[in-house]
Design a protein around this motif. Sequence first.
Motif, PDB file in Angstrom:
ATOM      1  N   PRO A 101       0.832  -1.207   0.000  1.00  0.00           N
ATOM      2  CA  PRO A 101       0.000   0.000   0.000  1.00  0.00           C
ATOM      3  C   PRO A 101       0.866   1.256   0.000  1.00  0.00           C
ATOM      4  O   PRO A 101       2.005   1.239   0.446  1.00  0.00           O
ATOM      5  N   VAL A 102       0.321   2.315  -0.513  1.00  0.00           N
ATOM      6  CA  VAL A 102       1.007   3.601  -0.469  1.00  0.00           C
ATOM      7  C   VAL A 102       0.861   4.147   0.945  1.00  0.00           C
ATOM      8  O   VAL A 102      -0.218   4.117   1.521  1.00  0.00           O
ATOM      9  N   GLY A 103       1.923   4.639   1.522  1.00  0.00           N
ATOM     10  CA  GLY A 103       1.871   5.221   2.856  1.00  0.00           C
ATOM     11  C   GLY A 103       1.704   4.198   3.960  1.00  0.00           C
ATOM     12  O   GLY A 103       1.108   4.489   4.988  1.00  0.00           O
ATOM     13  N   LEU A 104       2.247   3.009   3.774  1.00  0.00           N
ATOM     14  CA  LEU A 104       2.088   1.915   4.734  1.00  0.00           C
ATOM     15  C   LEU A 104       2.491   2.331   6.148  1.00  0.00           C
ATOM     16  O   LEU A 104       1.726   2.156   7.091  1.00  0.00           O
ATOM     17  N   GLN A 105       3.690   2.861   6.307  1.00  0.00           N
ATOM     18  CA  GLN A 105       4.168   3.211   7.653  1.00  0.00           C
ATOM     19  C   GLN A 105       3.334   4.317   8.284  1.00  0.00           C
ATOM     20  O   GLN A 105       3.015   4.275   9.463  1.00  0.00           O
ATOM     21  N   TRP A 106       2.989   5.327   7.486  1.00  0.00           N
ATOM     22  CA  TRP A 106       2.175   6.425   8.015  1.00  0.00           C
ATOM     23  C   TRP A 106       0.802   5.907   8.447  1.00  0.00           C
ATOM     24  O   TRP A 106       0.310   6.240   9.524  1.00  0.00           O
ATOM     25  N   LYS A 107       0.164   5.094   7.613  1.00  0.00           N
ATOM     26  CA  LYS A 107      -1.164   4.566   7.916  1.00  0.00           C
ATOM     27  C   LYS A 107      -1.111   3.645   9.130  1.00  0.00           C
ATOM     28  O   LYS A 107      -1.995   3.693   9.995  1.00  0.00           O
ATOM     29  N   ALA A 108      -0.096   2.818   9.228  1.00  0.00           N
ATOM     30  CA  ALA A 108       0.036   1.925  10.384  1.00  0.00           C
ATOM     31  C   ALA A 108       0.190   2.740  11.665  1.00  0.00           C
ATOM     32  O   ALA A 108      -0.445   2.439  12.685  1.00  0.00           O
ATOM     33  N   LYS A 109       1.020   3.769  11.623  1.00  0.00           N
ATOM     34  CA  LYS A 109       1.198   4.628  12.795  1.00  0.00           C
ATOM     35  C   LYS A 109      -0.130   5.287  13.171  1.00  0.00           C
ATOM     36  O   LYS A 109      -0.501   5.328  14.340  1.00  0.00           O
ATOM     37  N   ARG A 110      -0.856   5.781  12.182  1.00  0.00           N
ATOM     38  CA  ARG A 110      -2.147   6.422  12.439  1.00  0.00           C
ATOM     39  C   ARG A 110      -3.128   5.426  13.057  1.00  0.00           C
ATOM     40  O   ARG A 110      -3.837   5.743  14.000  1.00  0.00           O
ATOM     41  N   ASP A 111      -3.161   4.181  12.561  1.00  0.00           N
ATOM     42  CA  ASP A 111      -4.039   3.153  13.107  1.00  0.00           C
ATOM     43  C   ASP A 111      -3.697   2.843  14.561  1.00  0.00           C
ATOM     44  O   ASP A 111      -4.585   2.663  15.394  1.00  0.00           O
ATOM     45  N   VAL A 112      -2.402   2.760  14.871  1.00  0.00           N
ATOM     46  CA  VAL A 112      -2.000   2.503  16.253  1.00  0.00           C
ATOM     47  C   VAL A 112      -2.412   3.678  17.137  1.00  0.00           C
ATOM     48  O   VAL A 112      -2.950   3.485  18.236  1.00  0.00           O
ATOM     49  N   LEU A 113      -2.186   4.901  16.674  1.00  0.00           N
ATOM     50  CA  LEU A 113      -2.560   6.065  17.483  1.00  0.00           C
ATOM     51  C   LEU A 113      -4.072   6.163  17.673  1.00  0.00           C
ATOM     52  O   LEU A 113      -4.541   6.559  18.746  1.00  0.00           O
ATOM     53  N   ASP A 114      -4.846   5.767  16.668  1.00  0.00           N
ATOM     54  CA  ASP A 114      -6.301   5.723  16.821  1.00  0.00           C
ATOM     55  C   ASP A 114      -6.687   4.667  17.853  1.00  0.00           C
ATOM     56  O   ASP A 114      -7.592   4.876  18.663  1.00  0.00           O
TER      57      ASP A 114
END
Length: 130
Positions: free
Chosen positions: A32-45
Amino acid sequence: MKTPSHFLKRNADNEAVCACGFRPEILDDPAPVGLQWKAKRDVLDHVDAMEGYRPSAPFEGNQDRRFPRAGVRPGASGRWKLTLWDEPDVTHPISKENQWHDTAREAFDFGQLIISTHWKAGTRLNGMGR
């Protein structure tokens, strides 16, 4: 037994995970595009839902990074908001047409252009020296 705390950390594979063991499903996506950013956002959510806590700055785990700096976050409209900081808790105003972008990449690139120029010049976003 005490419940584990909820906070963003990195696992042995350098993936964004929660201290409780929560691992975002997006990390299983092959490309996926932005994998690390999206994963970090999911953890923070996840942390926000479990602890009801969200730091005010978008640099939760990287407060030791240098300033000036930029952050990109999704808005409710689906567009991406760029925010610039001169120092912790001090944002730098930018015009609305430069603040909102159609894609995260566009917002990131615009922020990187501004920030890298000021880093190279050794100045704050207002032009004053650091």
